[in-house]
Enzyme design. Structure first.
Site, PDB file in Angstrom:
ATOM      1  N   ASP A  32      -3.119 -10.432  10.056  1.00 63.51           N
ATOM      2  CA  ASP A  32      -3.501 -10.189   8.666  1.00 63.51           C
ATOM      3  C   ASP A  32      -4.920 -10.681   8.461  1.00 63.51           C
ATOM      4  O   ASP A  32      -5.410 -11.531   9.207  1.00 63.51           O
ATOM      5  CB  ASP A  32      -2.546 -10.897   7.703  1.00 63.51           C
ATOM      6  CG  ASP A  32      -2.360 -10.143   6.392  1.00 63.51           C
ATOM      7  OD1 ASP A  32      -3.373  -9.651   5.847  1.00 63.51           O
ATOM      8  OD2 ASP A  32      -1.220 -10.030   5.910  1.00 63.51           O
ATOM      9  N   TYR A 151      -4.349   7.598  -0.969  1.00 72.94           N
ATOM     10  CA  TYR A 151      -3.184   6.881  -0.423  1.00 72.94           C
ATOM     11  C   TYR A 151      -2.112   7.858   0.044  1.00 72.94           C
ATOM     12  O   TYR A 151      -1.567   7.728   1.156  1.00 72.94           O
ATOM     13  CB  TYR A 151      -2.603   5.929  -1.472  1.00 72.94           C
ATOM     14  CG  TYR A 151      -1.305   5.297  -1.037  1.00 72.94           C
ATOM     15  CD1 TYR A 151      -1.293   4.216  -0.155  1.00 72.94           C
ATOM     16  CD2 TYR A 151      -0.085   5.790  -1.494  1.00 72.94           C
ATOM     17  CE1 TYR A 151      -0.103   3.653   0.266  1.00 72.94           C
ATOM     18  CE2 TYR A 151       1.111   5.222  -1.076  1.00 72.94           C
ATOM     19  CZ  TYR A 151       1.094   4.154  -0.201  1.00 72.94           C
ATOM     20  OH  TYR A 151       2.291   3.588   0.217  1.00 72.94           O
TER      21      TYR A 151
END
Length: 247
Positions: A32, A151
């Site tokens: 991450d 998206y």
């Protein structure tokens, strides 16, 4: 010990995945941009095997560093879960207001990220005799959701990439499948009131199961796709949305 890399796993859906995979007996590598080490340390205090890596899924050097580190530790890289994506921070807006820069940023994270991850991890999986890839897609391209076409298009691309690479990697014993969640109340989503107001009630009313979808609702499907019972399943997109759409 077999390792699984989970991207975007410092919190939310990714962290729920990481906890389940560690409970299933895997060593979990959390990748991450922020918070990876803290999430892994929290899991370690619970007796779960995890290591945190700060990195950017769009940077090939970060992927190489993580794969090389796992190899140096003697861990066999068995699985990759491409969960990191841009969604919660995106505003709802007409497509004419989306800049080229915003479009390309979403595509970089949501489509190049999984591509680069599979490219970096598949050689180690080949050497180990096979492996599993799980891409996190979305039901949005199946529904044609409006307001964030970058998206939606990116998640449609993830489904297409899943099918293409399933055929290419199948001979190496590597399965490639996807999970398409419905609107899920993850930590990130709960910080975006616009998304919650736009999708929460609509999502619940459309489902056969009339309740909110939570990150924990997705972990069983991911665990199945990484487990022995899914050994002969590849190229598939498994919809997990409480029965809002049937495919």
């Amino acid at each position: 010990m077999r390792s699984i890399i989970v991207t975007g796993a410092a919190r939310g859906i990714g962290l729920a995945f990481a906890r389940r995979f560690a409970a299933d007996g895997f060593d979990v590598a959390i990748l991450d941009s922020t918070g990876a080490e803290q999430a892994a340390a929290s899991m370690a205090r619970e007796g779960l095997s995890a290591t945190g890596y700060s990195g950017d899924v769009t940077e090939e050097a970060d992927w190489r560093r993580i794969v090389e580190d796992l190899s140096a530790k003697g861990n066999a890289l068995y699985g990759l879960v491409n969960n990191a994506a841009m969604f919660a921070s995106l505003p709802m807006q007409p497509f004419t207001q989306i800049s080229k820069e915003d479009w390309m940023q979403v595509m970089a994270v949501n489509t190049a990220g999984p591509f680069l991850g599979i490219k970096a991890c598949s050689p180690a999986m080949r050497e180990g005799g096979g492996g599993r890839v799980v891409n996190i897609a979305s039901t949005s391209p199946l529904k044609g959701v409006t307001g964030m076409p970058h998206y939606v298009a990116s998640k449609g691309a993830v489904i297409a990439l899943t099918r293409s690479l399933a055929r290419e990697l199948g001979p190496a014993g590597i399965t490639v499948n996807a999970i398409a969640p419905g609107f899920t109340l993850s930590d990130g989503i709960l910080t975006n009131k616009e998304h919650v107001d736009q999708f929460r009630d609509v999502g619940k009313s459309a489902r056969a199961l009339k309740r909110d979808q939570m990150p924990e609702d997705l972990v069983g499907a991911a665990s199945f796709l990484l487990g022995p019972d899914a050994a002969f399943m590849t190229g598939q997109t498994l919809v997990v949305d409480g029965g809002a759409i049937f495919v």
